[in-house]
Design a protein around this motif. Structure first.
Motif, PDB file in Angstrom:
ATOM      1  N   LYS A 133       0.164 -13.210  -9.985  1.00  0.00           N
ATOM      2  CA  LYS A 133      -0.156 -11.837 -10.351  1.00  0.00           C
ATOM      3  C   LYS A 133       0.604 -11.451 -11.597  1.00  0.00           C
ATOM      4  CE  LYS A 133      -1.171  -9.276  -6.115  1.00  0.00           C
ATOM      5  NZ  LYS A 133      -0.645  -8.305  -5.141  1.00  0.00           N
ATOM      6  N   ALA A 134      -0.069 -10.699 -12.465  1.00  0.00           N
ATOM      7  CA  ALA A 134       0.606 -10.207 -13.642  1.00  0.00           C
ATOM      8  C   ALA A 134       1.599  -9.134 -13.222  1.00  0.00           C
ATOM      9  CB  ALA A 134      -0.419  -9.637 -14.615  1.00  0.00           C
ATOM     10  N   GLY A 135       2.686  -9.026 -13.995  1.00  0.00           N
ATOM     11  CA  GLY A 135       3.694  -8.036 -13.677  1.00  0.00           C
ATOM     12  C   GLY A 135       3.322  -6.671 -14.209  1.00  0.00           C
ATOM     13  N   VAL A 136       4.259  -5.763 -14.121  1.00  0.00           N
ATOM     14  CA  VAL A 136       4.073  -4.414 -14.650  1.00  0.00           C
ATOM     15  C   VAL A 136       4.120  -4.482 -16.180  1.00  0.00           C
ATOM     16  CG1 VAL A 136       5.007  -2.078 -14.728  1.00  0.00           C
ATOM     17  CG2 VAL A 136       5.148  -3.426 -12.606  1.00  0.00           C
ATOM     18  N   THR A 137       3.169  -3.863 -16.819  1.00  0.00           N
ATOM     19  CA  THR A 137       3.173  -3.855 -18.274  1.00  0.00           C
ATOM     20  C   THR A 137       3.336  -2.437 -18.780  1.00  0.00           C
ATOM     21  OG1 THR A 137       0.757  -3.726 -18.353  1.00  0.00           O
ATOM     22  CG2 THR A 137       1.732  -5.922 -18.433  1.00  0.00           C
ATOM     23  N   GLN A 138       4.025  -2.305 -19.904  1.00  0.00           N
ATOM     24  CA  GLN A 138       4.241  -1.003 -20.510  1.00  0.00           C
ATOM     25  C   GLN A 138       3.944  -1.091 -22.001  1.00  0.00           C
ATOM     26  OE1 GLN A 138       8.327  -0.193 -18.153  1.00  0.00           O
ATOM     27  NE2 GLN A 138       7.602   1.590 -19.302  1.00  0.00           N
ATOM     28  N   THR A 139       3.312  -0.055 -22.501  1.00  0.00           N
ATOM     29  CA  THR A 139       3.041   0.009 -23.932  1.00  0.00           C
ATOM     30  C   THR A 139       3.313   1.411 -24.449  1.00  0.00           C
ATOM     31  OG1 THR A 139       0.704   0.519 -23.500  1.00  0.00           O
ATOM     32  CG2 THR A 139       1.286  -1.803 -23.903  1.00  0.00           C
ATOM     33  N   PRO A 140       3.765   1.547 -25.680  1.00  0.00           N
ATOM     34  CA  PRO A 140       4.245   0.448 -26.522  1.00  0.00           C
ATOM     35  C   PRO A 140       5.639   0.007 -26.069  1.00  0.00           C
ATOM     36  CG  PRO A 140       4.632   2.524 -27.607  1.00  0.00           C
ATOM     37  CD  PRO A 140       3.916   2.863 -26.332  1.00  0.00           C
ATOM     38  N   ARG A 141       6.147  -1.043 -26.613  1.00  0.00           N
ATOM     39  CA  ARG A 141       7.486  -1.496 -26.258  1.00  0.00           C
ATOM     40  C   ARG A 141       8.564  -0.733 -27.026  1.00  0.00           C
ATOM     41  NH1 ARG A 141       8.483  -6.331 -24.156  1.00  0.00           N
ATOM     42  NH2 ARG A 141      10.538  -5.363 -23.911  1.00  0.00           N
ATOM     43  N   TYR A 142       8.224  -0.332 -28.239  1.00  0.00           N
ATOM     44  CA  TYR A 142       9.170   0.407 -29.065  1.00  0.00           C
ATOM     45  C   TYR A 142       8.447   1.564 -29.746  1.00  0.00           C
ATOM     46  CZ  TYR A 142      11.805  -3.901 -28.472  1.00  0.00           C
ATOM     47  OH  TYR A 142      12.445  -4.985 -27.924  1.00  0.00           O
ATOM     48  N   LEU A 143       9.174   2.671 -29.881  1.00  0.00           N
ATOM     49  CA  LEU A 143       8.629   3.858 -30.524  1.00  0.00           C
ATOM     50  C   LEU A 143       9.731   4.572 -31.281  1.00  0.00           C
ATOM     51  CD1 LEU A 143       6.300   5.893 -28.107  1.00  0.00           C
ATOM     52  CD2 LEU A 143       5.759   5.095 -30.409  1.00  0.00           C
ATOM     53  N   ILE A 144       9.402   5.023 -32.481  1.00  0.00           N
ATOM     54  CA  ILE A 144      10.315   5.869 -33.225  1.00  0.00           C
ATOM     55  C   ILE A 144       9.589   7.162 -33.534  1.00  0.00           C
ATOM     56  CG2 ILE A 144      11.707   6.163 -35.305  1.00  0.00           C
ATOM     57  CD1 ILE A 144      12.000   3.134 -35.432  1.00  0.00           C
ATOM     58  N   LYS A 145      10.188   8.275 -33.132  1.00  0.00           N
ATOM     59  CA  LYS A 145       9.592   9.594 -33.356  1.00  0.00           C
ATOM     60  C   LYS A 145      10.651  10.512 -33.947  1.00  0.00           C
ATOM     61  CE  LYS A 145       5.442   9.117 -31.458  1.00  0.00           C
ATOM     62  NZ  LYS A 145       4.188   9.439 -32.202  1.00  0.00           N
TER      63      LYS A 145
ATOM     64  N   ILE B 205       1.359  -3.507 -11.104  1.00  0.00           N
ATOM     65  CA  ILE B 205       0.880  -4.764 -10.539  1.00  0.00           C
ATOM     66  C   ILE B 205      -0.419  -4.471  -9.789  1.00  0.00           C
ATOM     67  CG2 ILE B 205       1.364  -6.516  -8.773  1.00  0.00           C
ATOM     68  CD1 ILE B 205       4.327  -6.285  -9.591  1.00  0.00           C
ATOM     69  N   SER B 206      -1.355  -5.371  -9.921  1.00  0.00           N
ATOM     70  CA  SER B 206      -2.645  -5.186  -9.272  1.00  0.00           C
ATOM     71  C   SER B 206      -2.478  -4.944  -7.770  1.00  0.00           C
ATOM     72  CB  SER B 206      -3.500  -6.440  -9.493  1.00  0.00           C
ATOM     73  OG  SER B 206      -4.736  -6.322  -8.836  1.00  0.00           O
ATOM     74  N   GLY B 207      -3.092  -3.872  -7.289  1.00  0.00           N
ATOM     75  CA  GLY B 207      -2.999  -3.545  -5.869  1.00  0.00           C
ATOM     76  C   GLY B 207      -1.908  -2.541  -5.544  1.00  0.00           C
ATOM     77  N   HIS B 208      -0.983  -2.346  -6.461  1.00  0.00           N
ATOM     78  CA  HIS B 208       0.070  -1.350  -6.249  1.00  0.00           C
ATOM     79  C   HIS B 208      -0.466   0.030  -6.588  1.00  0.00           C
ATOM     80  CE1 HIS B 208       3.849  -4.128  -6.531  1.00  0.00           C
ATOM     81  NE2 HIS B 208       2.946  -4.571  -5.664  1.00  0.00           N
TER      82      HIS B 208
ATOM     83  N   SER C  63      16.125  10.091 -26.563  1.00  0.00           N
ATOM     84  CA  SER C  63      16.201   8.675 -26.923  1.00  0.00           C
ATOM     85  C   SER C  63      16.711   7.892 -25.716  1.00  0.00           C
ATOM     86  CB  SER C  63      17.150   8.467 -28.100  1.00  0.00           C
ATOM     87  OG  SER C  63      16.642   9.078 -29.259  1.00  0.00           O
ATOM     88  N   ALA C  64      15.941   6.927 -25.311  1.00  0.00           N
ATOM     89  CA  ALA C  64      16.265   6.208 -24.071  1.00  0.00           C
ATOM     90  C   ALA C  64      15.297   5.059 -23.881  1.00  0.00           C
ATOM     91  CB  ALA C  64      16.180   7.148 -22.873  1.00  0.00           C
ATOM     92  N   LEU C  65      15.596   4.260 -22.863  1.00  0.00           N
ATOM     93  CA  LEU C  65      14.643   3.259 -22.387  1.00  0.00           C
ATOM     94  C   LEU C  65      13.893   3.877 -21.211  1.00  0.00           C
ATOM     95  CD1 LEU C  65      13.630   0.285 -22.514  1.00  0.00           C
ATOM     96  CD2 LEU C  65      15.384  -0.244 -20.790  1.00  0.00           C
ATOM     97  N   TYR C  66      12.579   3.942 -21.312  1.00  0.00           N
ATOM     98  CA  TYR C  66      11.767   4.517 -20.246  1.00  0.00           C
ATOM     99  C   TYR C  66      11.134   3.376 -19.460  1.00  0.00           C
ATOM    100  CZ  TYR C  66      12.636   9.009 -22.252  1.00  0.00           C
ATOM    101  OH  TYR C  66      13.274  10.145 -22.706  1.00  0.00           O
ATOM    102  N   LEU C  67      11.476   3.332 -18.205  1.00  0.00           N
ATOM    103  CA  LEU C  67      11.034   2.255 -17.331  1.00  0.00           C
ATOM    104  C   LEU C  67      10.023   2.759 -16.325  1.00  0.00           C
ATOM    105  CD1 LEU C  67      14.580   0.815 -16.720  1.00  0.00           C
ATOM    106  CD2 LEU C  67      12.717  -0.505 -17.719  1.00  0.00           C
ATOM    107  N   CYS C  68       9.031   1.964 -16.133  1.00  0.00           N
ATOM    108  CA  CYS C  68       8.016   2.235 -15.131  1.00  0.00           C
ATOM    109  C   CYS C  68       8.191   1.201 -14.027  1.00  0.00           C
ATOM    110  CB  CYS C  68       6.646   2.131 -15.789  1.00  0.00           C
ATOM    111  SG  CYS C  68       5.266   1.854 -14.683  1.00  0.00           S
ATOM    112  N   ALA C  69       8.001   1.617 -12.790  1.00  0.00           N
ATOM    113  CA  ALA C  69       8.119   0.689 -11.661  1.00  0.00           C
ATOM    114  C   ALA C  69       6.952   0.923 -10.715  1.00  0.00           C
ATOM    115  CB  ALA C  69       9.439   0.882 -10.934  1.00  0.00           C
ATOM    116  N   SER C  70       6.418  -0.140 -10.195  1.00  0.00           N
ATOM    117  CA  SER C  70       5.345   0.011  -9.209  1.00  0.00           C
ATOM    118  C   SER C  70       5.775  -0.581  -7.877  1.00  0.00           C
ATOM    119  CB  SER C  70       4.044  -0.635  -9.701  1.00  0.00           C
ATOM    120  OG  SER C  70       4.095  -2.054  -9.628  1.00  0.00           O
ATOM    121  N   SER C  71       5.171  -0.075  -6.834  1.00  0.00           N
ATOM    122  CA  SER C  71       5.438  -0.611  -5.505  1.00  0.00           C
ATOM    123  C   SER C  71       4.149  -0.615  -4.718  1.00  0.00           C
ATOM    124  CB  SER C  71       6.525   0.188  -4.779  1.00  0.00           C
ATOM    125  OG  SER C  71       6.087   1.491  -4.496  1.00  0.00           O
ATOM    126  N   SER C  72       4.127  -1.430  -3.675  1.00  0.00           N
ATOM    127  CA  SER C  72       2.862  -1.683  -2.981  1.00  0.00           C
ATOM    128  C   SER C  72       2.599  -0.732  -1.829  1.00  0.00           C
ATOM    129  CB  SER C  72       2.837  -3.114  -2.449  1.00  0.00           C
ATOM    130  OG  SER C  72       3.914  -3.311  -1.559  1.00  0.00           O
TER     131      SER C  72
END
Lengths: 115, 115
Positions: free
Chosen positions: A1-13, A26-29, A86-95
């Motif tokens: 299964k493919a993992g969690v993907t996030q876009t974009p990876r980097y942003l400057i605003k 993840i598929s199904g989550h 300014s930070a790292l924004y993380l997304c998490a999925s669960s089933s």
């Protein structure tokens, strides 16, 4: 299964702009949570979505918002950006949809820099 | 209010030395999770503890849940360079309003090592 993907990876605003970040679980989550990670505050919970409904929200101002689509993909939006966003924004999925007990599978994150 | 404290904040070791990080809560927990984040990476689930006094092992890693279910520890025996990273505990705490639980992360312990 493919993992969690996030876009974009980097942003400057720049201050005052708005930004939209995307997360594909993840598929199904069906549960998607968002976290902000900074050196000073660590990992802080933003909100959690399950079946297109926001079920839980952390202590962030209303400038931070999100949504979830029928395919479980989620977006978060930050309006009127401030330097402190300014930070790292993380997304998490669960089933199972129970954030307090489920394993959280994190994506690689989006590194947002606000100038 | 409810919170989770994790100590130490930093730990520098020589390769081969042992390492321990502790997580303490002001309230009794239903469970606790541990995650590892490599430098530049994202948190990865290690384990979940549920039972009072539970001890689980993963190769050189030993996880313990206190008898009162208010504290937990992660111990690494004979550290290796692959162990470098930040170790987080995560616990379900009541969200504002008390109607929901959110997964709350400790500030983490950064494990560093001489090359």
């Amino acid at each position: 299964k493919a993992g969690v993907t996030q876009t974009p990876r980097y942003l400057i605003k720049t201050r005052g702009q708005q930004v939209t970040l995307s997360c594909s679980p993840i598929s199904g989550h069906r549960s998607v949570s968002w976290y902000q990670q900074t050196p000073g505050q660590g990992l802080q919970f933003l909100f959690e979505y399950f079946s297109e409904t926001q079920r839980n929200k952390g202590n962030f101002p209303g400038r931070f918002s999100g949504r979830q689509f029928s395919n479980s993909r989620s977006e978060m939006n930050v309006s009127t950006l401030e330097l402190g966003d300014s930070a790292l924004y993380l997304c998490a999925s669960s089933s199972m949809g129970t954030v307090s007990t489920d394993t959280q599978y994190f994506g690689p994150g989006t590194r947002l820099t606000v100038l | 209010g409810q919170q989770v404290m994790q100590i130490p904040q930093y730990q520098h070791v020589q390769e081969g030395e042992d390492f321990t990080t502790y997580c303490n809560s002001s309230t009794t927990l239903s469970n606790i999770q541990w995650y590892k984040q490599r430098p530049g990476g994202h948190p990865v689930f290690l384990i979940q503890l549920v039972k009072s006094g539970e001890v689980k092992k993963q190769k050189r890693l030993t996880f313990q849940f206190g008898e009162a279910k208010k504290n937990s520890s992660l111990h690494i025996t004979a550290t290796q360079t692959t162990d470098v990273g930040t170790y987080f505990c995560a616990v379900p705490l009541e969200n504002s309003g008390g109607s929901n639980y959110k997964l709350t992360f400790g500030k983490g312990t950064l494990l560093t090592m001489n090359p």
